[in-house]
Design an enzyme around this catalytic site. Structure first.
Site, mmCIF file in Angstrom:
data_model
loop_
_atom_site.group_PDB
_atom_site.id
_atom_site.type_symbol
_atom_site.label_atom_id
_atom_site.label_comp_id
_atom_site.label_asym_id
_atom_site.label_seq_id
_atom_site.Cartn_x
_atom_site.Cartn_y
_atom_site.Cartn_z
ATOM 1 C CE1 TYR A 1 -15.689 -42.222 -11.097
ATOM 2 C CE2 TYR A 1 -17.068 -40.570 -10.030
ATOM 3 C CZ TYR A 1 -16.926 -41.638 -10.908
ATOM 4 O OH TYR A 1 -18.021 -42.101 -11.594
ATOM 5 C CB SER B 1 -19.811 -38.963 -12.632
ATOM 6 O OG SER B 1 -20.214 -38.891 -11.280
#
Length: 259
Positions: free
Chosen positions: A156, A143
């Protein structure tokens, strides 16, 4: 001469029931790969399989919790046994979390680590012995959160940074076996997860928030799952045989142009 030809190749896709994973599964199957989908969502995975079969492709669903090592090993061994080989591993399954350091509980931290990091570790560890026979490609879903600071994404971001690190390590260690390992770092992509997030967190304001999130990408919109799938297809094909140990941002300019 057909490019991106995957006929005769076997692919494992984790999290192939919806969104990016579904789009990748469809793209690989369209190019001739036999696709094995590992997921917990039986209904969504069955829909992906049906989509592939209706278009003349081959796909099988195996219920699997990637956070459980025994589940992963059994599912991957079954796929390798049925096909006689493994060629492509797509580590797409993952979970999200919203919160800063103080808002992240120990349970949140452990759950994210179990799925986003250990899950990928289990999949790669189970698949490597089969890939070593013929070579192959591993593609991990990272990501942009691994490379830029994003508000309220503490845990995350940590897990996605670990994904990039694992990718580099595996790419380095298995060069001699002709195994390539890369990762993709998407920005905001319009998936069912985004719709659910907006519905749960901004009831009645979904359209306003969707527009706001879309415009945070310099290109002015969110990505489409199919666009990420096209990049994945390239990186797993022989056309990308000179690429390993790379992290590809696909983010509408978010990483480099947001200043």
């Amino acid at each position: 001469m057909s490019i991106f030809n995957l006929k005769g190749k076997t692919a494992i896709v984790t999290g192939g029931s919806s969104g990016i994973g579904k789009a990748i599964s469809l793209a690989l199957a369209q190019q001739g790969a036999s696709v094995y989908i590992l997921d917990m969502d039986e209904k969504g995975a069955a829909d992906t399989v049906e989509n592939i079969q209706n278009k003349g492709g081959f796909a099988v669903y195996k219920k699997c919790n990637i956070a459980i090592k025994d589940d992963v090993e059994l599912a991957i061994k079954d796929a390798a046994k049925l096909e006689g080989r493994l060629d492509i591993i797509i580590n797409n399954a993952g979970i999200a979390h919203i919160g800063n350091l103080e808002q992240t509980s120990s349970n949140d931290f452990d759950k994210l680590f179990a799925v986003n990091v250990k899950g990928m570790y289990y999949v790669m560890q189970a698949a490597i012995p089969f890939l070593k026979s013929n070579g192959g490609a591993i593609l991990n879903m990272a990501s942009i959160a691994a490379n830029v600071g994003i508000k309220d994404r503490f845990a995350y971001s940590m897990t996605k940074s670990a994904v990039v690190g694992m990718t580099l390590s595996v790419a380095k260690d298995y060069l001699s076996y002709n195994i390539r390992c890369n990762c993709i770092s998407p920005g905001r992509v319009h998936t069912p997860f985004v719709d659910g997030f907006l519905k749960n967190n901004y009831p009645g304001e979904e359209k306003v928030m969707f527009d706001k999130l879309s415009k945070s990408q310099p290109i002015g919109r969110m990505g489409r799952p199919e666009e990420v799938a096209n990049l994945a297809l390239y990186l797993c094909s022989d056309e990308a045989s000179f690429i390993t140990g790379s992290d590809y941002a696909i983010d509408g300019g978010f990483t480099r142009l947001n200043n």
